[in-house]
Write an enzyme that holds these catalytic residues in place. Structure first.
Site, PDB file in Angstrom:
ATOM      1  N   PHE A 186      83.151-130.634 -27.140  1.00 17.60           N
ATOM      2  CA  PHE A 186      82.336-130.007 -26.106  1.00 17.60           C
ATOM      3  C   PHE A 186      82.162-128.533 -26.447  1.00 17.60           C
ATOM      4  O   PHE A 186      83.044-127.916 -27.043  1.00 17.60           O
ATOM      5  CB  PHE A 186      83.005-130.155 -24.729  1.00 17.60           C
ATOM      6  CG  PHE A 186      82.522-131.379 -23.997  1.00 17.60           C
ATOM      7  CD1 PHE A 186      82.853-132.647 -24.455  1.00 17.60           C
ATOM      8  CD2 PHE A 186      81.713-131.264 -22.869  1.00 17.60           C
ATOM      9  CE1 PHE A 186      82.391-133.777 -23.803  1.00 17.60           C
ATOM     10  CE2 PHE A 186      81.256-132.386 -22.204  1.00 17.60           C
ATOM     11  CZ  PHE A 186      81.594-133.646 -22.669  1.00 17.60           C
ATOM     12  N   ASN A 213      93.828-121.283 -17.396  1.00 18.14           N
ATOM     13  CA  ASN A 213      92.392-121.029 -17.237  1.00 18.14           C
ATOM     14  C   ASN A 213      91.848-121.898 -16.110  1.00 18.14           C
ATOM     15  O   ASN A 213      92.571-122.708 -15.538  1.00 18.14           O
ATOM     16  CB  ASN A 213      91.644-121.244 -18.564  1.00 18.14           C
ATOM     17  CG  ASN A 213      91.696-122.689 -19.025  1.00 18.14           C
ATOM     18  OD1 ASN A 213      91.200-123.577 -18.348  1.00 18.14           O
ATOM     19  ND2 ASN A 213      92.319-122.924 -20.183  1.00 18.14           N
TER      20      ASN A 213
END
Ligand code: C5P
Length: 405
Positions: free
Chosen positions: A331, A213
């Site tokens: 996060f 990614n």
């Protein structure tokens, strides 16, 4: 008796960023430092000793063999008087000289003669910064104990994009404060152990191909650097990224989500962790039928990849019975309903704090230099950290975390 002011010797070398060193002089003075500017010959092609002297309120030094300065052994005196030596901007040439201990002018000589902490803020063309010779010299300087700040990415003076811009003067100032306080005062994270995951994971399809990614790892690396600056012992478990290891940080490189979880567990088993910050963009799935040999193109057509779920590292650690960090921070990159989704994630994962950011395309946060964060804690407090560089946001976030009960 009046207290002797803390003295920063500021070496300015020859680059277009030299003019930004003038702003740094102003900020250092405002903070109460005595600033003694030293300009190399190259610097004098960009700014004059007079402007540096005017801002510093002191003579700007330039020549090694200046008759008046050398009768008092100017370089030795400057080296001795310094509580910190800052080189901003630091050119590739100056860093190369410093890495090899050359001493053919006032700046390089006093650098060899000083025992004060040294901070360099490189500024150069991005290709010069990534050149193997500069990499080598930077690594050598770090190994010699020199702290490096920046460079930042963005457009540089020659019009190219990439890492090469000198760090912001305000950030250099913050690092100088940490450097000097590190010698004399307790830092907010002194004695604390911080574990951070960062970057993407790579999940193999076969020995040469991976599922990946676009995570750059920047936020996690900025946090590692900031935690270290604030006195913590830092373990950074990093997926594959193109970033260099922050000085003084124990970096453990991994490829896959499973390896990342293993490395995190290992770090937790070694010694208790006070704060665990999970910034990594862990792949949700891995390839179940990954091939042990390179998959060949052939008449049978493209392979069909079967996926299986990866472990959720944050949730696993947050819900672990033994060895859980005292504070678990996750996060949440969201594109809509930021706060609501983040609150739900906080509960689902069992974290103490979730740091949410808006990664919708319009914000330019994903892969960019800046970020804006919303910090949500289990006890219901919400704090907004306004848009700022990822490095500055990392420092602000760690200040918040260090005050967390
Ligand atoms: O569920 P989501 O991927 O949005 O959650 C993001 C948070 O969970 C981040 O803190 C990320 O590092 C962590 N995470 C993890 N392991 C996973 C997936 C996400 O640690 N497999």
């Amino acid at each position: 008796m009046q207290k002797k002011p803390t003295t920063v010797v500021l070496i300015i070398t020859g680059g277009i960023a030299a003019y930004r060193a003038l702003e740094l002089i102003r900020l250092l003075r405002k903070e109460g430092f005595r600033v003694r500017p030293v300009l190399t010959k190259g610097a004098r092609a960009f700014i004059t000793p007079l402007s540096a002297a005017a801002l510093a309120g002191e003579k700007a030094h330039a020549e090694l063999f200046s008759l008046t300065d050398e009768t008092e052994m100017g370089h030795i005196r400057l080296a001795r008087e310094a509580d910190a030596v800052v080189v901003a901007p630091a050119t590739a040439d100056f860093m190369a000289k410093a890495a090899h201990g050359l001493a053919d002018d006032l700046a390089s000589t006093l650098l060899l003669a000083t025992t004060a902490p040294v901070l360099m803020a490189p500024a150069m063309n991005p290709r010069m910064w990534t050149h193997p010779a500069t990499r080598r010299n930077t690594a050598q300087l770090r190994a010699d104990g020199v702290e490096i700040i920046g460079p930042e990415s963005g457009e540089v003076a020659c019009g190219e994009e990439g890492e090469g811009r000198m760090a912001e003067p305000a950030e250099i100032l913050a690092r100088v404060l940490a450097l000097i306080q590190g010698r004399s005062a307790e830092l907010p994270l002194s004695g604390k152990r911080v574990l951070i995951t960062a970057g993407p994971t790579h999940e193999p399809i076969d020995p040469v191909r991976v599922l990946a990614n676009r995570s750059s790892g920047r936020m996690g690396y900025a946090l590692a650097e900031a935690a270290r600056e604030k006195g913590a012992e830092v373990v950074l478990v990093s997926g594959p990224v193109a970033l260099s290891a922050p000085a003084g940080v124990d970096v453990r490189r991994v490829e896959t989500a499973e390896e990342m979880l293993r490395a995190v567990r290992q770090a937790l088993a070694e010694a208790p962790v006070d704060i665990g910050i999970f910034t990594a963009a862990v792949a949700d799935w891995r390839v179940k039928n990954a091939s042990a040999s390179k998959i060949k193109k052939g008449p049978e057509g493209p392979p069909v990849l079967e996926l299986e779920e990866n472990p959720d590292i944050l949730a696993t650690i947050a819900q672990a019975r033994a060895g859980r960090p005292k504070l678990v921070v996750g996060f949440a990159a969201e594109t809509e309903n930021i706060a609501r989704n983040a609150r739900a994630k906080l509960k689902r994962k069992g974290a103490d704090i979730i740091v949410a950011n808006d990664v919708s395309e319009k914000t330019g946060i994903l892969g960019g230099d800046e970020t804006e964060l919303l910090v949500i804690s289990r006890t219901g407090e919400e704090t907004r950290l306004p848009r700022q560089s990822k490095r500055a946001a990392a420092r602000a976030l760690l200040d918040l975390l260090s005050r967390h009960p």
